[in-house]
Scaffold this motif. Structure first.
Motif, short mmCIF file in Angstrom:
data_model
loop_
_atom_site.label_atom_id
_atom_site.label_comp_id
_atom_site.label_asym_id
_atom_site.label_seq_id
_atom_site.Cartn_x
_atom_site.Cartn_y
_atom_site.Cartn_z
N LEU A 632 0.82 -1.20 0.00
CA LEU A 632 0.00 0.00 0.00
C LEU A 632 0.86 1.26 0.00
O LEU A 632 0.57 2.23 -0.71
CB LEU A 632 -0.92 0.00 1.22
CG LEU A 632 -1.81 1.23 1.41
CD1 LEU A 632 -2.80 1.36 0.25
CD2 LEU A 632 -2.57 1.16 2.74
N THR A 633 1.96 1.25 0.79
CA THR A 633 2.83 2.42 0.83
C THR A 633 3.51 2.68 -0.51
O THR A 633 3.84 3.81 -0.84
CB THR A 633 3.90 2.28 1.92
OG1 THR A 633 4.75 1.15 1.62
CG2 THR A 633 3.27 2.10 3.28
N GLN A 634 3.70 1.61 -1.28
CA GLN A 634 4.30 1.77 -2.60
C GLN A 634 3.31 2.38 -3.59
O GLN A 634 3.68 3.17 -4.45
CB GLN A 634 4.77 0.40 -3.13
CG GLN A 634 5.87 -0.26 -2.33
CD GLN A 634 7.23 0.41 -2.54
OE1 GLN A 634 7.38 1.31 -3.35
NE2 GLN A 634 8.23 -0.04 -1.78
N GLN A 635 2.03 2.00 -3.43
CA GLN A 635 1.01 2.44 -4.39
C GLN A 635 0.42 3.80 -4.02
O GLN A 635 0.31 4.69 -4.87
CB GLN A 635 -0.11 1.39 -4.47
CG GLN A 635 0.37 0.02 -4.95
CD GLN A 635 -0.65 -1.06 -4.68
OE1 GLN A 635 -1.72 -0.81 -4.13
NE2 GLN A 635 -0.32 -2.29 -5.07
N ARG A 636 0.01 3.98 -2.78
CA ARG A 636 -0.63 5.22 -2.32
C ARG A 636 -0.39 5.37 -0.83
O ARG A 636 -1.27 5.12 -0.01
CB ARG A 636 -2.13 5.21 -2.64
CG ARG A 636 -2.83 3.94 -2.24
CD ARG A 636 -4.19 3.76 -2.89
NE ARG A 636 -5.11 4.84 -2.60
CZ ARG A 636 -6.40 4.79 -2.92
NH1 ARG A 636 -6.90 3.73 -3.53
NH2 ARG A 636 -7.19 5.81 -2.65
N CYS A 637 0.80 5.76 -0.49
CA CYS A 637 1.21 5.81 0.92
C CYS A 637 0.32 6.77 1.71
O CYS A 637 0.10 7.92 1.29
CB CYS A 637 2.66 6.26 1.02
SG CYS A 637 3.30 6.19 2.72
N PRO A 638 -0.24 6.32 2.84
CA PRO A 638 -1.02 7.22 3.70
C PRO A 638 -0.18 8.40 4.16
O PRO A 638 1.06 8.32 4.23
CB PRO A 638 -1.41 6.33 4.88
CG PRO A 638 -1.32 4.93 4.35
CD PRO A 638 -0.19 4.96 3.37
N ALA A 639 -0.84 9.51 4.49
CA ALA A 639 -0.14 10.71 4.93
C ALA A 639 -0.94 11.40 6.02
O ALA A 639 -2.16 11.25 6.11
CB ALA A 639 0.07 11.65 3.75
N ARG A 648 5.44 11.06 4.32
CA ARG A 648 5.25 9.82 3.57
C ARG A 648 6.51 8.95 3.58
O ARG A 648 6.45 7.73 3.78
CB ARG A 648 4.84 10.13 2.13
CG ARG A 648 3.37 10.49 1.97
CD ARG A 648 3.01 10.60 0.49
NE ARG A 648 1.59 10.83 0.29
CZ ARG A 648 1.03 12.03 0.20
NH1 ARG A 648 1.79 13.11 0.33
NH2 ARG A 648 -0.27 12.16 0.02
N GLN A 649 7.67 9.58 3.34
CA GLN A 649 8.90 8.78 3.27
C GLN A 649 9.21 8.11 4.61
O GLN A 649 9.61 6.94 4.65
CB GLN A 649 10.07 9.67 2.85
CG GLN A 649 10.01 10.11 1.40
CD GLN A 649 11.30 10.78 0.96
OE1 GLN A 649 12.16 11.11 1.78
NE2 GLN A 649 11.44 10.96 -0.34
N GLU A 650 9.00 8.83 5.68
CA GLU A 650 9.28 8.26 7.00
C GLU A 650 8.31 7.14 7.34
O GLU A 650 8.68 6.14 7.96
CB GLU A 650 9.22 9.37 8.06
CG GLU A 650 9.81 8.94 9.39
CD GLU A 650 10.14 10.13 10.28
OE1 GLU A 650 10.25 9.92 11.49
OE2 GLU A 650 10.29 11.25 9.74
N LEU A 651 7.05 7.29 6.92
CA LEU A 651 6.07 6.23 7.16
C LEU A 651 6.41 4.98 6.36
O LEU A 651 6.26 3.85 6.85
CB LEU A 651 4.67 6.73 6.79
CG LEU A 651 4.11 7.87 7.67
CD1 LEU A 651 2.79 8.36 7.12
CD2 LEU A 651 3.95 7.39 9.11
N GLN A 652 6.87 5.17 5.14
CA GLN A 652 7.26 4.02 4.33
C GLN A 652 8.47 3.32 4.96
O GLN A 652 8.52 2.09 5.05
CB GLN A 652 7.60 4.48 2.91
CG GLN A 652 7.73 3.34 1.92
CD GLN A 652 7.86 3.85 0.49
OE1 GLN A 652 8.48 4.88 0.23
NE2 GLN A 652 7.26 3.13 -0.44
N ALA A 653 9.40 4.12 5.46
CA ALA A 653 10.57 3.54 6.13
C ALA A 653 10.15 2.81 7.41
O ALA A 653 10.74 1.79 7.77
CB ALA A 653 11.58 4.64 6.46
N ALA A 654 9.13 3.32 8.08
CA ALA A 654 8.65 2.67 9.30
C ALA A 654 8.12 1.27 9.01
O ALA A 654 8.37 0.33 9.77
CB ALA A 654 7.55 3.52 9.95
#
Length: 718
Positions: A632-639, A648-654
């Motif tokens: 999901l973070t790759q397609q439409r990462c929540p913010a 967004r980048q930090e959430l994807q890293a999380a």
């Protein structure tokens, strides 16, 4: 059907059911009532008749002399049932007393709700109150209102005094020397004269005077004194009938009861008393005058037992019954305490067993699992259990009660109707209760003010008084440590009902106010603190609470927006403050059945993989949920919503970091790959760097023990 054939549920007409006859528990309360009743009757037998003429309302120095039993607390917990049981005990032939027919004020005041619910700041009209009370006491005793002879004589005297006073005021208004009286209503004249005290400004401060459109608010103390002197001079002995009409009527009504009780003591039973207890101070006058041979059993939601430190009931100071009744004649039964609380599993089992026995029914045995399902859907509230039992008898299916939407809705609708009994005719009043129920927590003045629909100016001046009024009016609103809240089971049923009706215009309007208030709180916090990182926010309890408050309001407004708001929080909390995801889960779980696809899947993935406290040994479902979140973070990462940076980048890293944790004991290669990916995304995150170094070292040691040196050396180089 032959008499020998036991009835089955299908032959059991719900309209003929009287499940109120089924009574379990409360043995201690019955024993206490019996003890107090016996002692009261023995006291009367041992003492001489009391013919002292009472001339004043009761006070701590002039206590009530009759028996008083007060049942108060949460709705749906059996006060009415217990009161009926007390009534049956009192009606036993060997009691030698007259037990009046119970008066249920819910139905007794139909058509007169305006009388018993005066506008804020105004007292109930005493003349109308005593007229209604006399009528219902007469019905209770199987008498006619004309049988209350002293009261009827006083009614005529009071009416004559009022007409004479009106004549005096009319003449003064024609006299140029009293021109300041012109345009002032007779009601405000009486109020002014009645509250007059040299040097006092009490009359001027009363809300009814401040809002008056005539000249009452302009009266000076000298003018009020002159008006009082003139009325007293013209009315003579009738001045007391005019000025203290309420007291005279209450005392006369009590003296009639005193006379009725000469041969056999009287015992009255009032149910649903919260409907009329705005006039309780007037009833106390009747109690005082009626004397020791007249007793009262009163069941209602409001705590009339406590002193003024816990309850405010009128414009003037008012004592709780605890201070007005001798200890040997006053029994209070508090249904707000745990000892008289919700049914347990064994209580529910006994309740259904008594139904089978009472009606000779042949029904399947209820397993412990069945009982648990009933407990879950009813919260153990006795009234809700009774409703569930009626549904079960009607449908012969426990699934209809505990699983089907219609069954649950029936229970919820009926419970909410009971809780909102006071507010059924007032949309504005209902809206305030709905607003309080929709709040995640009720210790924030800004949010509570929005729930009460107060303007900023009103919040400054009327916040505490409005809460006090609601506390007085609705027993299920209480103030504990200065934080207004709803009783747990009331909040539960109200929230379930509101979830079902969240798209109603009335509910949408309430939530718009609450959402705007929560957004303002979070915005103010962001501006005031000036956070420098996401981690700093997740370490601030005030920010966490404000964000979750807003998240809950987003859910009420649109469950999809609720999911969008909660996901970034849970992702960040998974690496910075994982234990607070329990609180986030409580928000999301309540609304999950209202979330549509694919957002329901998003929530499920977060619930499966981001809430638990352990970093490793994930189940297959938990790991799968984590992997789906990564996609999901790759397609439409929540913010995060504004004014918070989206991160967004930090959430994807999380999420990558969590995957590194998840695979750490399963697949070292995958674990380190996810860790490395997280660090590559956010190399400036010192906390992750240090943690990754420790993880890398532990993996290298494990590889060394397995003599996998070719895999170990690159790790150490890294």
């Amino acid at each position: 059907m032959p008499a020998s054939t036991p009835p089955t549920p299908s032959s059991f007409n719900n309209e003929d059911q009287n499940l109120s006859n089924i009574f379990i528990g409360r043995e201690q309360q019955i024993d206490l009532f019996t003890f107090y009743l016996n002692r009261w009757q023995q006291m009367m037998a041992d003492s001489e008749p009391d013919e002292t003429l009472v001339t004043a309302a009761p006070s701590p120095d002039n206590k009530l002399q009759g028996l008083l039993v007060l049942l108060y607390g949460r709705g749906g917990f059996g006060k009415s049932t217990l009161l009926r049981r007390f009534s049956n005990i009192a009606q036993a032939s060997d009691r030698h007393l007259t037990a009046g027919k119970p008066i249920d004020w819910e139905f007794a005041i139909e058509g007169k709700r305006g009388l018993f619910n005066p506008p804020p700041g105004q007292e109930m009209d005493a003349t109308d109150y005593y007229q209604a009370l006399c009528g219902h006491l007469a019905i209770s005793l199987n008498k006619q209102p004309q049988d209350f002879r002293q009261y009827q004589v006083t009614v005529k005297a009071v009416e004559k005094a009022r007409k004479d006073a009106q004549g005096v005021v009319d003449n003064l208004q024609k006299d140029d020397r009293y021109g300041w009286v012109r345009g002032i209503s007779i009601e405000l004249v009486k109020l002014a004269v009645g509250t007059y005290f040299p040097g006092s400004g009490v009359f001027m401060e009363l809300p009814i005077v401040k809002s008056a459109t005539d000249g009452a608010a302009k009266l000076t103390q000298d003018q009020i004194k002159s008006l009082r002197d003139k009325l007293q001079d013209k009315l003579g002995s009738k001045f007391g009938d005019y000025l203290d009409a309420g007291l005279r009527l209450g005392l006369a009504l009590g003296r009639d009861l005193h006379g009725f009780a000469r041969n056999f003591p009287l015992l009255f039973f009032f149910d649903t008393y919260e409907e009329v207890d705005e006039g309780d101070h007037l009833l106390r006058v009747v109690m005082s005058s009626a004397g020791k041979r007249v007793g009262w059993v009163i069941a209602g939601r409001d705590n009339l037992w406590a002193g003024p430190g816990q309850i405010e009931r009128s414009i003037s100071i008012e004592y709780g019954y605890k201070e007005l009744i001798p200890t040997d004649r006053g029994l209070s039964i508090d249904f707000n305490t745990g000892g008289i609380g919700a049914f347990t599993l064994s209580d529910i089992k006994d309740y259904f067993a008594l139904i089978w026995q009472e009606y000779n029914l042949t029904l399947p045995h209820l397993s412990e699992s069945d009982l648990k399902r009933i407990l879950d859907v009813t919260s153990g509230v006795p009234l809700a259990v009774k409703i569930a039992a009626g549904l079960y008898l009607d449908t012969e299916s426990l699934e209809t009660v505990t699983e089907a939407v219609t069954g649950k809705r029936t229970i919820i609708d009926q419970m909410v109707r009971r809780y909102l009994l006071h507010a059924r005719d007032s949309q504005e009043e209902r809206a305030k209760l709905y607003g309080l129920a929709m709040l995640r927590r009720a210790d924030q003045p800004t949010a509570v003010s929005a729930a009460l629909n107060l303007t900023p100016e009103q919040a400054q001046t009327s916040y505490a008084s409005e809460l006090s009024r609601l506390h007085r009016r609705y027993s299920f609103i209480f103030t504990e440590k200065e934080e207004p809240a709803l009783h747990q089971e009331v909040r539960s049923f109200l929230r379930q009902w509101l979830l079902e009706h969240r798209k109603d215009p009335e509910v949408i309007a309430i939530n718009k106010r609450l959402k705007a208030a929560q957004e303002e709180v979070l915005k103010d916090l962001e501006e005031r603190i000036s956070y420098t990182s996401l981690q700093e926010r997740l370490e601030d309890e005030e920010w966490i609470s404000a964000y979750l408050d807003l998240t809950e309001q987003q859910y009420w407004f649109d469950p999809v927006e609720g999911v969008r708001t909660i996901l970034p929080f849970m992702m960040a909390a998974a690496i910075y403050q994982r234990d607070i995801n329990d609180d986030a889960a409580n928000v999301g779980t309540f609304f999950e059945t209202s979330v549509r696809a694919p957002y329901q899947d998003w929530w499920k993935w977060a619930e499966q993989s981001l809430i638990y406290l352990h970093s490793r040994t994930l189940s297959h479902e938990e790991l799968k949920g984590l992997e789906q979140l990564e996609k999901l973070t790759q397609q439409r990462c929540p913010a995060f919503p504004p004014p918070i940076p989206d991160y967004r980048q930090e959430l994807q890293a999380a999420i990558w970091w969590r995957l590194g944790e998840a695979y750490q004991d399963e697949d070292d290669t995958k674990s380190l790959a996810w860790y490395k990916q997280a660090l590559t995304k956010l190399g400036h995150m010192d906390a992750l760097k240090e943690a990754t170094a420790r993880v890398t070292l532990s993996v290298a040691i494990a590889l060394y023990r397995d003599k996998r040196f070719d895999e170990m050396i690159p790790l150490l180089d890294r």
